[in-house]
Design a protein around this motif. Structure first.
Motif, mmCIF file in Angstrom:
data_model
loop_
_atom_site.group_PDB
_atom_site.id
_atom_site.type_symbol
_atom_site.label_atom_id
_atom_site.label_comp_id
_atom_site.label_asym_id
_atom_site.label_seq_id
_atom_site.Cartn_x
_atom_site.Cartn_y
_atom_site.Cartn_z
ATOM 1 N N GLU A 20 7.376 0.889 -5.037
ATOM 2 C CA GLU A 20 6.888 0.459 -3.665
ATOM 3 C C GLU A 20 5.531 0.444 -3.611
ATOM 4 O OE1 GLU A 20 8.193 -0.764 -0.828
ATOM 5 O OE2 GLU A 20 10.207 -0.650 -1.479
ATOM 6 N N ILE A 21 4.690 1.442 -4.247
ATOM 7 C CA ILE A 21 3.505 1.482 -4.285
ATOM 8 C C ILE A 21 2.636 0.295 -4.907
ATOM 9 C CG2 ILE A 21 1.248 2.713 -5.166
ATOM 10 C CD1 ILE A 21 2.968 5.182 -4.433
ATOM 11 N N ASP A 22 3.389 -0.114 -6.058
ATOM 12 C CA ASP A 22 3.073 -1.230 -6.988
ATOM 13 C C ASP A 22 3.221 -2.568 -6.212
ATOM 14 O OD1 ASP A 22 2.460 0.339 -8.945
ATOM 15 O OD2 ASP A 22 4.148 0.238 -10.239
ATOM 16 N N ASP A 23 4.078 -2.634 -5.539
ATOM 17 C CA ASP A 23 4.627 -3.840 -4.846
ATOM 18 C C ASP A 23 3.682 -3.973 -3.560
ATOM 19 O OD1 ASP A 23 6.328 -6.163 -4.076
ATOM 20 O OD2 ASP A 23 7.055 -5.045 -2.355
ATOM 21 N N LEU A 24 3.270 -3.059 -2.821
ATOM 22 C CA LEU A 24 2.271 -3.011 -1.954
ATOM 23 C C LEU A 24 0.959 -3.333 -2.438
ATOM 24 C CD1 LEU A 24 3.666 -0.054 0.455
ATOM 25 C CD2 LEU A 24 3.839 -2.510 0.916
ATOM 26 N N SER A 25 0.589 -2.757 -3.598
ATOM 27 C CA SER A 25 -0.741 -2.861 -3.954
ATOM 28 C C SER A 25 -0.830 -4.562 -4.377
ATOM 29 C CB SER A 25 -0.768 -2.169 -5.311
ATOM 30 O OG SER A 25 -1.058 -0.748 -4.814
ATOM 31 N N ALA A 26 0.271 -4.948 -4.845
ATOM 32 C CA ALA A 26 0.301 -6.524 -5.127
ATOM 33 C C ALA A 26 0.169 -7.394 -4.050
ATOM 34 C CB ALA A 26 1.333 -6.913 -6.006
ATOM 35 N N LYS A 27 0.775 -6.957 -3.070
ATOM 36 C CA LYS A 27 0.708 -7.866 -1.731
ATOM 37 C C LYS A 27 -0.765 -7.574 -1.271
ATOM 38 C CE LYS A 27 5.473 -7.467 -0.633
ATOM 39 N NZ LYS A 27 6.669 -7.050 0.359
ATOM 40 N N ILE A 28 -1.460 -6.328 -1.109
ATOM 41 C CA ILE A 28 -2.700 -6.247 -0.810
ATOM 42 C C ILE A 28 -3.617 -6.970 -1.575
ATOM 43 C CG2 ILE A 28 -4.515 -4.496 -0.725
ATOM 44 C CD1 ILE A 28 -2.199 -2.438 -0.067
ATOM 45 N N ASP A 54 -4.655 -4.217 6.384
ATOM 46 C CA ASP A 54 -4.631 -2.903 6.973
ATOM 47 C C ASP A 54 -3.305 -2.390 7.113
ATOM 48 O OD1 ASP A 54 -7.134 -3.022 6.964
ATOM 49 O OD2 ASP A 54 -7.518 -3.556 9.058
ATOM 50 N N ASP A 55 -2.311 -3.084 7.399
ATOM 51 C CA ASP A 55 -0.917 -2.536 7.682
ATOM 52 C C ASP A 55 -0.302 -2.244 6.167
ATOM 53 O OD1 ASP A 55 -1.138 -2.867 10.343
ATOM 54 O OD2 ASP A 55 0.038 -4.836 10.367
ATOM 55 N N LEU A 56 -0.528 -3.080 5.391
ATOM 56 C CA LEU A 56 0.076 -2.895 4.035
ATOM 57 C C LEU A 56 -0.762 -1.590 3.370
ATOM 58 C CD1 LEU A 56 0.046 -6.567 2.720
ATOM 59 C CD2 LEU A 56 2.134 -5.121 2.967
ATOM 60 N N LYS A 57 -1.716 -1.326 3.653
ATOM 61 C CA LYS A 57 -2.591 -0.206 3.016
ATOM 62 C C LYS A 57 -1.917 1.022 3.575
ATOM 63 C CE LYS A 57 -7.117 -2.381 1.844
ATOM 64 N NZ LYS A 57 -8.447 -2.644 1.734
ATOM 65 N N LYS A 58 -1.643 0.992 5.108
ATOM 66 C CA LYS A 58 -1.245 2.190 5.668
ATOM 67 C C LYS A 58 0.300 2.570 5.081
ATOM 68 C CE LYS A 58 -3.612 1.405 10.105
ATOM 69 N NZ LYS A 58 -3.234 1.262 11.323
ATOM 70 N N ARG A 59 0.886 1.391 4.947
ATOM 71 C CA ARG A 59 2.309 1.843 4.378
ATOM 72 C C ARG A 59 2.181 2.403 2.831
ATOM 73 N NH1 ARG A 59 5.595 -3.400 4.124
ATOM 74 N NH2 ARG A 59 7.095 -2.001 3.036
ATOM 75 N N PHE A 63 3.514 6.024 1.083
ATOM 76 C CA PHE A 63 4.338 5.900 -0.227
ATOM 77 C C PHE A 63 3.507 7.041 -0.973
ATOM 78 C CE2 PHE A 63 6.757 2.283 1.386
ATOM 79 C CZ PHE A 63 8.169 2.841 1.248
ATOM 80 N N GLU A 64 2.171 6.708 -0.836
ATOM 81 C CA GLU A 64 1.534 7.528 -1.887
ATOM 82 C C GLU A 64 1.646 9.065 -1.741
ATOM 83 O OE1 GLU A 64 -2.075 4.557 -3.288
ATOM 84 O OE2 GLU A 64 -2.640 5.604 -1.509
ATOM 85 N N ASP A 65 1.513 9.407 -0.452
ATOM 86 C CA ASP A 65 1.887 10.735 0.160
ATOM 87 C C ASP A 65 3.192 11.343 -0.295
ATOM 88 O OD1 ASP A 65 -0.763 10.832 1.147
ATOM 89 O OD2 ASP A 65 0.137 10.702 3.243
#
Length: 76
Positions: A20-28, A54-59, A63-65
């Protein structure tokens, strides 16, 4: 036996969280590229892309937490 099942469950959750973190990082990265590439971007579109980023970074932060919590549990 129960401890092994718990370890396997936590490991699976950890892998899923990392994906999930990798996917969100790619979207960001993609939304940030859109912002940079657009020279004549409309304010509304720019605002929308920035809000999406901003929303993607919050998500991702959530997930990082979660990933850190899972790592702590796996070390115990």
């Amino acid at each position: 036996m129960e401890e092994q099942k718990n370890l396997e469950r936590l490991t699976a959750q950890q892998k899923s969280t990392e994906w999930e973190i990798d996917d969100l990082s790619a979207k960001i990265k993609e939304t940030e590229k859109k912002i940079v590439r657009r020279e004549n971007i409309q304010f509304e579109e720019l605002s929308s892309l920035q809000q999406e980023t901003d929303d993607l970074k919050k998500r991702r932060s959530g997930f990082e937490d979660k990933s850190l919590e899972l790592m702590d549990q796996l070390e115990i």
